[in-house]
Write a protein that holds these residues in place. Structure first.
Motif, PDB file in Angstrom:
ATOM      1  N   GLY A 205       0.793  -1.228   0.000  1.00  0.00           N
ATOM      2  CA  GLY A 205       0.000   0.000   0.000  1.00  0.00           C
ATOM      3  C   GLY A 205       0.817   1.265   0.000  1.00  0.00           C
ATOM      4  N   ALA A 271      -1.752  -5.045   4.873  1.00  0.00           N
ATOM      5  CA  ALA A 271      -2.259  -3.944   4.055  1.00  0.00           C
ATOM      6  C   ALA A 271      -2.201  -2.656   4.863  1.00  0.00           C
ATOM      7  N   ILE A 274      -5.049   3.602   3.153  1.00  0.00           N
ATOM      8  CA  ILE A 274      -4.943   4.656   2.139  1.00  0.00           C
ATOM      9  C   ILE A 274      -5.796   5.834   2.591  1.00  0.00           C
ATOM     10  N   GLU A 321      -8.289  -0.416   0.538  1.00  0.00           N
ATOM     11  CA  GLU A 321      -7.035  -1.184   0.590  1.00  0.00           C
ATOM     12  C   GLU A 321      -7.258  -2.637   0.976  1.00  0.00           C
TER      13      GLU A 321
END
Lengths: 359, 359, 359
Positions: A205, A271, A274, A321
Motif C-alpha cells: 500500500g 495492508a 490509504i 485497501e
C-alpha cells in the motif's frame, strides 16, 4: 529487572514471577526511551516478546491488573487524533495500576503556541514519569527525550516511526507462525533473530506516508524475514534507494510495484491504510482505481500460501485497501493485533519503568 | 445473580447482602444487552427498580463505592456530545470500581471513516466488557450488539430509544408517587405492573424527535399509567397511528394537541427539550410561540393535581419548554432524576455484568 | 482539621501527622469555597503554605498518594481550554485518591445552551463534592457557589481571579526567598505577613487582561512585598486608580510604564503572557515592538538583584514577553511553579474538603 515499587508488594507482582527474563539470561533492558525500534538488538526484541508473553497471561486473568506501576504517572500527550493507540496505551497503563493523564493537544492550551520543549517540561513538572507522545512532525519525540527527565514512548511521529506498532506486529506474526515449536524455542532461549528466516512477508500500500511500515522494516529484517514492499510507484518513492543501502548493512528487502509478484507464496500480507488526502496531492488517480489495482481481495490473497496471515494496523478503509470479506475472514489476525497491542505496551511500559532510578 | 469478581471480596460486596433479588423470588436477569426497554417484562422492570434501591443505599454511604466490577472495563463510546448521560455512566461505573475508558467519537480517529462494526471489534479487542454507546443513527447499538462479545448498553440512538432514561424516570415516579405504601408493597414482592394504575402522566413537547419519549411509552404503559402525549401537531406525527396499534396490544395511551386537556388532573408532567433546529426545519414557527402555546408555566401546571411532579430529561431550555420558576419549584424532581440516573445505571451495569460468563 | 474519611484509615493519612496545623495554633480553615484570595487573612495564607509543605513531602515519596479524599468526587468543569491548570487539579485530586470527572464544556452538551445554574445543579446531582471551574466570564464561579452544595474552586474566571495561581506563586517565592531562616520562622509560628517585607516584586506585561496579576496583587501586598506593576500604558489602564484606592486600605503597590525603573534591584520578576489577539484589539502595535520594549531579556534582568527570581504563569510565548535564555536560565523557577501548583492544589482540596459536613 525488578520493578517492585514497594517491597511490601513484591509478592503481588506476578509479572516478575512469570519470568520475563530468567536469571540464566544475560539480556537486560538498557534503553530509557522507546523512540524507534532501530536500536533494538535481536536479543532485546526477544526480551520484549517474552515480556509480552507474561503480559498476555495477566490479560487472561479474571481481573487483568497487577500493581507493578502503582503510583507512577503515565501521561499520554497526543497531537494527532487517535482511538486505538491512545486507548491501548491507556488500558495498558491502567492494567499496570499506573495513574493516567490524557492530554489531547489539539483541544488543549498547547494550541496557544507554547513550544514543544516547554510543554514537555511542564508535563514533567506536573508529575509525568512515562510520557507517551504522538506528533505529526517526524522526530518530535527525540526532541522531547532530550529534555524529559523520565522515559519517552513514541506513539507515532509523522511518517517516521511507530515502534509499538512494529512490536505488536512482530509479536502477532511470531505467535501465529512460530506455533508450538516457536514456544519451545523461546523457552530454550532462542532469539527472535532467525525465527522468521525464509518467511515471506509483504507490506502492501502507501509505504511513502507510513510510519508503521518504516518501523516494521527494521524489526522484520532483523528477524530474518524475506520482506517485500509493494504499492503504486508514487507511494514507493525512495524505498528502492533505501533497499540498496540496507542490503549492504545486511538488512535485505525487496521493492516491487507488482502485486502478483509480491503476494505469490507470501506467509503474511499486511495492508496499509490509504488516506483520501492522497488523491488531492496527485499521488493517486482515485480510490476506486487503487482498490482495483492494489486492494487486498480474496482473489489476490489466493496467490499467497494457504493460511497466510492478513494484517492491518487500522483503522481500515474497507473496500479500498482491503476487501471486507478478507478483513473479516479466517486468515485475518487484525483483532489479534489490537489485543496484542495492549500486551506489548504493558511490556514496554514495564521495561522502561525499570530503567528509572527509584525516587 | 451473584457478581463477586473475587471470592475473597465477597464480604465487601454489600450489594449482594442488600438483596436486590431475594431467594424466594424467581425473577432472574436474562438479557445480555440493554438496547431498549421494550423487551423487559413487568417483573424485570421491578428487578431493576429494586436493584436501584440497593444502589441508592450505596450512594448514601460516606464512600459511595463497592468493588463489584473491579477489573472490569467499561468503555463509553459516544458519537454525540453529552454531559449528563456520559458522566452519569462514568460515575456509575467508577462507583462499582470498574475501569472506565472514554471515547468521544467526534474528536477521535473514528472520524477517519472506520466502520461502526470495525470500531466495535477494536474496542472489544482493547478489553471492553461493557460498552455504553450513543449514536445519532437509530438502531446503531443493535448492530454493535451483533458483533460485540460483551454487553452493549444503549445510551441513546437517534430518535429511537434511551432505555436508562426511561428506567430512571420510572424509578423517580415510583419513588415519589408510591410513597410509604409503595415501599411496603415492594417489600411484599409487588411488581411495578399496576403500580401506576390510574395515574395520569403527561409527556409534553417534541415527541417526534424524542428517544426519551419512545422509551418512556413502553415502561409507563407497562406500569399501567394513564399516559398522555401532548404537543403541536407537527411534532406528534405518527403517534396517533401508534396509539391505535398499541391499544390492540393492551398498551394504551392518548394523543392530544390540547395542553389543557392533557394537564387537567395530571399526576406527572414531563416536559421535553425543544431544539432550535426545529424551526429551520419548518416544524415550529418560533420558540416564542412554542413557549406561549406549549411551555410548562405555573398557570398551566395549576391544571394538574396539587403536588403533581414536574420532570425534564435535560438539558433544559428554560423559558421555552419550561418556565424557570416551574423548573426550580417545589414540584420539580428534575435533579432527583439526575441522581437516580446514577443509581439506575449502577443497577443496570451490575445486572448486565452478571450475565457475562466469568473469564 | 482532620479529614479522615474512614477511621480505619487514620494511620495511613500521613498528612495529618505531618502536621499542617499544630494544636497550639488557633487558625482553622473556615472557607467553604475558594473563589479568590481576597478574603484570606495572613494567618490563613500561612495555613495554606504550611499545608502545601506537607503535600510537598507526599509528592517526594516513591508512591505520591494518600487516601485522604478516597471516595470523594472532584469534578473539573472547564469552559476554556487549559492544559496545565486542568491537569494540575486532576493530578492533585488523584494524589489524594479522589475520583475525578473531567468535563470540557466546549465539546460537551453544555454547548446546547443549558444555563450555568442548571449545569452546576446537574453536576452536583451526579455526585460532585468539589467543583473546580474555569469560565471566561468574570464572576461565574461566584454564581456557581450560590447554588452548589459542595465546594467551588475557581480555576480562573475571565480577567478576574486565579486564586490557586496566586497561592502557588506565593509558595514559590516564599520557598526561594525565605531560605533556611524562613523555614525556621515557619516552624516558630511566623505568618506569611511580613515575610516578604521590603522584597521588590515586579509583575511585567499585560496586566489589563490578567486574572493571574489581579489575584497576585492581593496575596503579595498582604505579604508585605514592595510590589510593582509594569507594562505598556494601554495594558495598565485602571491600575493607577486601583493603586490609589488600595493605598488607603494599607495595600500598597506601584504602577509604572518604565521597565528600567521597575526592574532595578528587583528580587522577583514575573512576566505575563502576551496574547496575539491584543494586536487586533489595537492595544499593541506588534509583538516585535512589545518584545523590544517590554520583553524580559538577559540585559533587562541584569538590572535586578543578582539571583533575582524569574517567574511566568505559562504558557509562554518565548521571544515575546520572555527571552528563551531567561526562561531556561538558572534564575528561572518556572518549572518549580508548576510542581508547586500540584502541591498547592492538593492543599486547597484538602482544606476545603475538611469544611464539608461528613455524609
Amino acid at each position: 529487572m525488578s520493578l517492585v515499587v514497594d517491597p511490601a508488594e513484591a509478592a503481588a507482582v506476578a509479572v516478575s514471577s512469570v519470568g520475563a527474563a530468567p536469571e540464566s539470561e544475560a539480556v537486560a533492558w538498557r534503553h530509557r526511551h522507546l523512540l524507534d525500534v532501530d536500536r533494538l538488538s535481536g536479543a532485546e526484541l526477544e526480551l520484549v516478546m517474552r515480556t509480552t508473553d507474561a503480559m498476555r497471561e495477566v490479560l487472561a486473568r479474571p481481573i487483568a491488573k497487577v500493581p507493578t506501576l502503582r503510583g507512577r504517572q503515565v501521561t499520554i500527550l497526543f497531537y494527532e487524533a487517535s482511538t486505538r493507540t491512545r486507548v491501548s496505551f491507556e488500558v495498558a497503563a491502567k492494567n499496570l495500576s499506573a495513574d493516567v493523564v490524557n492530554i489531547a493537544a489539539a483541544s488543549s492550551s498547547v494550541s496557544k503556541g507554547e513550544s514543544l520543549v516547554d510543554t514537555v517540561r511542564t508535563v514533567e513538572a506536573l508529575g509525568a514519569q512515562l510520557l507517551v507522545m504522538r506528533h505529526s512532525v517526524s522526530g518530535a519525540p527525540y526532541l522531547a527525550a532530550e529534555v524529559f527527565g523520565g522515559s519517552v514512548l513514541n506513539g507515532g511521529d509523522g511518517w517516521h516511526a511507530h515502534p509499538t506498532q512494529a512490536l505488536l506486529d512482530l509479536y502477532t506474526i511470531r505467535e501465529r507462525l512460530g506455533g508450538e515449536s516457536q514456544a519451545a524455542r523461546s523457552r530454550a532461549g532462542a532469539t527472535t533473530e532467525g525465527l522468521l528466516a525464509g518467511r515471506k512477508i509483504v507490506i502492501l500500500g502507501d509505504l511513502l506516508h507510513s510510519r508503521v511500515a518504516r518501523s516494521n522494516i527494521w524489526t522484520l529484517t532483523a528477524s530474518g524475514a524475506d520482506l517485500w514492499l509493494c504499492g503504486p510507484p508514487t507511494l514507493l518513492r525512495g524505498f528502492e534507494a533505501w533497499a540498496s543501502r540496507s542490503s549492504v548493512a545486511g538488512r535485505r528487502f525487496q521493492v516491487t510495484t507488482s502485486v502478483d509478484e509480491a503476494l505469490r507464496d507470501a506467509d503474511v500480507v499486511m495492508a496499509l491504510r490509504i488516506q483520501r488526502e492522497r488523491m488531492a496531492e496527485g499521488l493517486l488517480p482515485s480510490l476506486r482505481e487503487y482498490a482495483a489495482r492494489y486492494g487486498l481481495t480474496r482473489e489476490r490473497l489466493a496467490l499467497a500460501r494457504p493460511g497466510a496471515l492478513v494484517m492491518h494496523p487500522g483503522p481500515m478503509n474497507e473496500g479500498v485497501e482491503i476487501a471486507p470479506d478478507v478483513a473479516a475472514g479466517v486468515q485475518s489476525v487484525i483483532t489479534d493485533q489490537v489485543t496484542n497491542g495492549v500486551a506489548v505496551r504493558m511490556a514496554v511500559l514495564y521495561l522502561l519503568a525499570g530503567t528509572q532510578v527509584p525516587a
